[in-house]
Design an enzyme around this catalytic site. Structure first.
Site, PDB file in Angstrom:
ATOM      1  N   SER A 195       1.527  -6.938   9.509  1.00  0.00           N
ATOM      2  CA  SER A 195       1.353  -7.515   8.335  1.00  0.00           C
ATOM      3  C   SER A 195       1.499  -6.700   7.065  1.00  0.00           C
ATOM      4  O   SER A 195       1.663  -7.525   5.832  1.00  0.00           O
ATOM      5  CB  SER A 195      -0.242  -7.719   8.102  1.00  0.00           C
ATOM      6  OG  SER A 195      -1.034  -6.613   8.053  1.00  0.00           O
TER       7      SER A 195
ATOM      8  N   LYS B 279      -0.020  -2.095  -0.523  1.00  0.00           N
ATOM      9  CA  LYS B 279      -0.467  -3.135   0.041  1.00  0.00           C
ATOM     10  C   LYS B 279      -1.545  -3.979  -0.746  1.00  0.00           C
ATOM     11  O   LYS B 279      -2.427  -3.427  -1.213  1.00  0.00           O
ATOM     12  CB  LYS B 279      -0.903  -3.018   1.577  1.00  0.00           C
ATOM     13  CG  LYS B 279      -0.906  -4.338   2.409  1.00  0.00           C
ATOM     14  CD  LYS B 279      -1.013  -3.981   4.043  1.00  0.00           C
ATOM     15  CE  LYS B 279      -1.341  -5.216   4.636  1.00  0.00           C
ATOM     16  NZ  LYS B 279      -1.634  -4.818   6.161  1.00  0.00           N
TER      17      LYS B 279
ATOM     18  N   SER C  71       0.151  -3.065  12.100  1.00  0.00           N
ATOM     19  CA  SER C  71       0.644  -3.683  10.984  1.00  0.00           C
ATOM     20  C   SER C  71       1.369  -2.770  10.090  1.00  0.00           C
ATOM     21  O   SER C  71       1.888  -3.212   9.104  1.00  0.00           O
ATOM     22  CB  SER C  71      -0.425  -4.255   9.976  1.00  0.00           C
ATOM     23  OG  SER C  71      -1.037  -5.401  10.840  1.00  0.00           O
TER      24      SER C  71
END
Lengths: 521, 131
Positions: A169, A82, A193
């Site tokens: 996210s 990420k 997330s």
């Protein structure tokens, strides 16, 4: 037909270690798939084509020369990271002069050109174990969102239905694993997330206990809630990756020193029929879709049939937890993001009239709408005279919530809820309604507030009852089952997850190739 | 959620989302070092009001006898007595910092011999206008 990695991370590592498969070949295949994934889902913010192949060659050389490659738990396994987890220019091997580097953008204009001088401990441990980073993944800006639509790189689309969101996210990480271009991905989970996008994309997502995985090198959003998590095709791969990245880190003062860091042992060993707690508030949660309720009740029925005792438990603060979260997280975010002032690093506004103007213009230009909204919220609740009413009260609620969970765990081995109140919703369906977006987190924020481990695994596919979530009609979408366990009980949690999957609750990887999202036109 | 009256500290009257004004939003934005256009102020007021109404649920919970969640260290290890089967080994990283530790981290302490309480802070931007 799209390219996809069919093998699990464990199989890839085993074959590369044995010398029967070259890491370079695995990575080349992964990169072809990643480009297809990018074209279809926009899952990546950057791909490391040359560096990944060069790193794979190093792993192959080490294996061939007996130079330690045989011990690598993730030898040659393609992984995506990420884009709020720092990758620095650290050398991958002495004498090779090779490091990943690249930008760590947090999907924000504020950090569009930021290059970290160091690598996050979690990523470093994966790389040291032989994992090959194929790219950084898309996300909601600074981790603030539940759909991966709030990104300067554009929205990530769900591999199962590209008219829908991938969740957030860590939507890019979940989409990449679901598409099949990498076996593993790292994400971060501040309020769900990792788990919510895992649910939307039909993969396994694990948020460890607070302190289990080092946060060093994870760009801070809400420091008392943030944890690095794992996305994987199945529970075994998730356990393997978690084993690699967890452990004490002197660079993170909140990192716990624990003896239990191998979660792969005896995952399939027979366990006594578990006691599974189901909060009576779960099925009354606001916005719970009928299709998710049905899938959850079916999952409970499968577990009961397999011998589990279903325990009715009371978690009266489940409803208030999301409110507490949206006090604590923005408050900590407003403090953490104060560092982005146009002076030390990040976007700097041109031609400021004064120092104050430099701060204000840089922040207003650099931060997106949702980040600014949360900074405003956090600043508001921390103002003199307000902090006691909001932050302190929310902080007390965390203590009470943890006590409620502790009491529940005296009566059950784990708590089960749906991961999200609905399946993936249509792109744009909730961007103008922040409150609706925040309520997506109703099931996931309690684990973060209480510092507990939690994970999502697929509990089924829903094809009807799509009303109210928009999208292209009769899509077949995954929905997730969340399992929460006592602090530092990841071993129990992962064993229970394999037990639950064995009980007939939706498996994580579609067994039929035609069901795989990357095979869809 | 508890149905009992909340004994929690009452917020100032303007804390309620329903009474949030444009002036309040602008004040908060100034504190946050953000500039908002008139349209953004109106939108922010409306959206913050909705979120503040959600936040008000917390104030309805009876938490009078509950201690605040004090430190992240406690989060990692859990409240005393709860699931503490394997207490973590104390780490040197967790010892409290001494003044000497902090002074070692301070930048350029060259004035320490002549003016002991002071350290030199390097200039960070332009000519320092507005600082």
């Amino acid at each position: 037909m799209s390219t996809q990695l069919r093998a699990s991370a464990r199989q890839i590592a085993r074959e590369v270690r044995a010398g029967t498969r070259r890491a370079v070949d695995v990575v080349r295949e992964a990169l072809v798939s990643a480009k297809e994934c990018q074209a279809r889902c926009n899952a990546f913010t950057q791909l490391f084509e040359e560096k990944a192949l060069a790193h794979a060659a190093i792993v192959d050389r080490n294996v061939a020369s007996g130079g330690g490659g045989g011990d690598l738990a993730l030898a040659g396994v393609p992984i995506a990271i990420k884009d709020n987890i720092c990758l620095g220019p650290d050398l991958l091997a002495a004498g090779d002069g090779l490091g990943y580097g690249g930008q760590t953008t947090c999907a924000s204009a504020m950090l569009r050109d930021y290059r970290s001088p160091f690598t996050a401990t979690s990523a470093q441990r994966a790389i040291a174990a032989g994992a090959i980073v194929i790219g950084k993944t898309n996300m909601d800006e600074f981790g603030m969102g539940s759909s991966t639509e709030r990104s300067i790189f554009g929205a990530t689309r769900n591999p199962h239905d590209t008219t829908r969101v991938a969740g957030g996210s860590s939507g890019g990480s979940a989409a990449a694993v679901a598409f099949g271009c990498c076996a593993l991905a790292l994400g971060s989970d501040t309020g769900g997330s990792v788990r919510q996008p895992a649910s939307f994309c039909g993969v396994v997502g694990v948020k460890p206990t607070y302190g289990r995985v080092s946060r060093w090198g994870l760009v801070a959003y809400a420091s008392s809630l943030d944890q690095v998590g794992v996305l994987a095709k199945d529970v075994h791969d998730a356990a393997l990756c978690l084993s690699v990245i967890s452990g004490h880190d002197p660079l993170d003062a909140t990192s716990a020193d624990r003896p239990d860091t191998n979660f792969t042992q005896d995952l399939d060993a027979a366990i006594p029929p578990p006691r599974l707690g189901v909060p009576r508030q779960a099925l009354a949660a606001p916005g719970l879709h009928a299709c998710v309720r049905d899938a959850f009740e079916q999952a409970i029925a499968h577990c009961r049939s397999a011998g589990a005792t279903i325990v009715d438990i009371d978690l009266p603060l489940l409803d208030a937890a999301v409110a507490a979260y949206y006090i604590v997280a923005p408050a900590e975010a407003s403090s953490n993001l104060a560092r982005y002032d146009g002076v030390r690093y990040g976007h700097r506004a041109a031609h400021p009239a004064s120092l104050l103007d430099l701060y204000t213009a840089s922040r207003s230009q650099g931060f997106g709408e949702e980040v600014q909204r949360r900074i405003l919220l956090g600043t508001h609740v921390l103002r003199a005279g307000f902090a006691d009413a909001y932050y302190q009260t929310a902080s007390k609620l965390r203590t009470r919530l943890r006590a409620d969970f502790d009491a529940a765990f005296l009566r059950c081995d784990a708590v089960m809820t749906p991961t999200a109140p609905g399946p993936a919703f249509a792109l744009g369906a909730k961007t103008s309604d922040p409150l609706a977006m925040y309520l997506e987190d109703v099931f996931t924020v309690p684990a973060n507030l209480a510092g507990l481990p939690a994970m999502s695994l697929r509990m089924g596919m829903v094809t009807d009852a799509m009303q109210g979530v928009g999208g292209g009609g009769n899509a077949s979408l995954p929905v997730g089952l969340q399992i929460l366990c006592p602090a530092f009980a990841e071993t129990t949690m992962l064993r229970l997850a394999t037990w639950v999957a064995g009980a007939g609750v939706g498996v994580s990887v579609p067994p039929d190739e035609s069901e795989h999202p990357s095979s869809k036109p | 959620m508890s149905a009992q009256p909340s004994p929690n500290t009452p917020p100032p009257a303007e804390a309620s989302g329903a009474t949030l004004t444009d002036a309040e939003v602008l004040k908060v934005a100034a504190l946050a070092r953000l500039s908002l256009t008139a349209a953004q102020v109106a939108a922010a007021r409306e959206q913050l009001a909705g979120v503040m109404a959600l936040m008000d649920r917390v104030r309805g919970v009876d938490l009078a006898s509950v201690a605040p969640w004090s430190t992240t260290r406690e989060v990692a290890t859990g409240p005393k007595g709860a699931h503490e089967r394997h207490p973590p080994t104390p780490s040197p990283m967790w010892r409290p910092l001494t003044p000497q530790d902090l002074m070692q981290l301070a930048p350029t302490p060259h004035e320490a011999t002549t003016r002991p309480p002071f350290i030199l802070v390097p200039k960070v931007v332009g000519d320092g206008a507005g600082a």
